[in-house]
Design an enzyme around this catalytic site. Structure first.
Site, PDB file in Angstrom:
ATOM      1  N   HIS A 180       0.810  -1.222   0.000  1.00 48.08           N
ATOM      2  CA  HIS A 180       0.000   0.000   0.000  1.00 48.08           C
ATOM      3  C   HIS A 180       0.844   1.272   0.000  1.00 48.08           C
ATOM      4  CE1 HIS A 180      -3.310   2.660   1.764  1.00 48.08           C
ATOM      5  NE2 HIS A 180      -3.869   2.118   0.689  1.00 48.08           N
ATOM      6  N   LYS A 182       3.164   4.476  -1.123  1.00 42.59           N
ATOM      7  CA  LYS A 182       3.202   5.429  -2.236  1.00 42.59           C
ATOM      8  C   LYS A 182       4.403   6.334  -1.988  1.00 42.59           C
ATOM      9  CE  LYS A 182      -1.380   5.244  -0.608  1.00 42.59           C
ATOM     10  NZ  LYS A 182      -1.823   4.084  -1.280  1.00 42.59           N
ATOM     11  N   ASP A 187      17.993   9.386  -6.047  1.00 43.83           N
ATOM     12  CA  ASP A 187      19.427   9.651  -5.891  1.00 43.83           C
ATOM     13  C   ASP A 187      19.911   9.519  -4.452  1.00 43.83           C
ATOM     14  OD1 ASP A 187      19.727  10.069  -8.589  1.00 43.83           O
ATOM     15  OD2 ASP A 187      19.622  12.250  -8.479  1.00 43.83           O
TER      16      ASP A 187
END
Length: 407
Positions: A180, A182, A187
């Protein structure tokens, strides 16, 4: 619940493109920073990052001097950018593009020099898909982890375009839980996280929030978590160690949590830590897609009844039944006014602390899913979230007594 496949890792080399993220710094400064950071190995970007005591977290938000500058869709704080979606409630993906929150992600990806790691529950943004393919084409290593059902199996996903371009996309396969998260790590320096799914609905129709933070220590936390997910370690079985569970970035304390594995580095899991903060709070404002945990609600009801706690909250209309106990107890809890989805997962405590991330306040989020949360101690950031709360509060409605059926 059907989940899907994973593929093997593909490594690429860097071509040394410079980082450009939403006007945080000028070209000359960026070039100097890159030389010092990546060529000489000097960490000039976060010289005041120090590890905060894990045994006794200090609330330093009220003493910070963070100045917020308004930018399209949010605020720039120098070392971070904060965004809130502005729902327009449309399914016309071809006509409506260029949302500030989407543009910010694209700018971050287009500025990547070496690596972009993305963990996305859902994914169908064509502009962000194109940005990831551009990064891969110029030699940036791009890696993706997603949910088997809501990621790879979604008929509207654009993840297949990434796979066709040769980008590795791994999923959590067949299991009764969600990947779930996000978040992006870019870098080893920038972390993007929040409640926003990388979809048209997430960025154009739903109420969401996201933050981009510049910190090598925070990026290390998220890189380690991504590597675990990419290697197939999901849910409660994933290792619980976090390299830097409590850090200070430009005078702001930030606590990191990954669930469902908890935080083995300091013995806390998120529900326990959140309960501690709520127990000490004088004011609480929350915005929740779903709130089902009685271990959080019952103490708030009790303390509000005794006059020790000032509580106001907004919940997603379709999930309001779970907060019936709070509404029936007379707490100021409203159902949201968005005709689509109210997707925030936020607590604002004492006008000074923000709890934000992918974590729905539910048992499955804590026990089964892969989630990430930041607890940010900063009064200026809290003020920005309070402005979002007030805007959504004005749109929200009181649930009538007849609809509640309080017994």
């Amino acid at each position: 619940m059907s989940k899907s496949r994973s593929t093997n890792t593909k490594k690429r080399t860097s071509n040394g493109q410079r980082v450009t993220i939403g006007g945080v710094s000028g070209i000359v400064i960026v070039v100097i920073v890159i030389v010092a950071q990546y060529v000489l190995g000097i960490d000039v970007l976060n010289t005041d990052d120090t590890t905060a005591p894990t045994s006794a977290p200090v609330n330093i938000g009220g003493s910070t001097t963070t100045t917020l500058t308004a930018i399209p869709g949010g605020y720039d704080g120098g070392w971070f950018q904060l965004y809130f979606t502005q729902p327009i409630n449309t399914e016309d993906e071809s006509r409506f593009t260029g949302a500030p929150i989407e543009n910010a992600i694209i700018a971050a990806i287009d500025g990547a020099q070496k690596t972009v790691d993305m963990a996305a529950f859902e994914f169908n943004s064509q502009p962000i898909t194109d940005a990831l393919i551009r990064a891969d084409d110029r030699g940036v290593q791009v890696r993706v982890v997603t949910d088997g059902e809501y990621g790879l199996e979604d008929p509207e996903t654009t993840l297949d375009q990434l796979e066709d371009a040769g980008i590795t996309v791994n999923s959590d396969g067949n299991r009764n839980a969600y990947m779930h998260d996000k978040f992006f790590v870019i870098d080893g320096l920038y972390v993007w996280t929040g409640s926003t799914n990388i979809t048209h609905n997430g960025m154009y129709n739903n109420n969401n929030n996201a933050i981009l933070i510049r910190s090598t220590q925070l990026a290390q936390n998220y890189t380690d978590e991504f590597n675990e997910l990419f290697a197939g370690q999901f849910g409660a079985s994933s290792p619980g160690e976090i390299p830097n569970p409590d850090i200070v970035v430009n005078g702001t304390q930030i606590e990191t949590f990954f669930e469902a594995e908890g935080n083995a580095s300091n013995g806390h899991d998120l529900p326990t830590r959140l309960a501690e903060l709520l127990d000490e709070a004088h004011t609480v404002r929350f915005m929740a897609f779903v709130l089902t945990r009685t271990d959080l609600m019952d103490p708030m009801i009790e303390r509000a009844a005794s006059g020790d706690l000032d509580v106001m909250g907004i919940v997603e209309r379709s999930q309001r039944s779970y907060t019936k106990s709070m509404m029936c107890a007379g707490l100021q809890v409203r159902q949201d006014g968005n005709p689509d989805v109210f997707h925030h997962k936020v607590f604002i405590i004492d006008d000074d602390i923000v709890v934000m991330g992918s974590f729905n306040f539910s048992k499955s989020a804590a026990d089964n899913n892969d989630e990430n949360v930041l607890i940010i101690h900063n009064a200026a950031i809290a003020s920005a979230y309070l402005q979002e709360f007030q805007t959504r509060w004005n749109e929200a409605t009181v649930v009538s007594a007849s609809d509640l059926n309080c017994s």
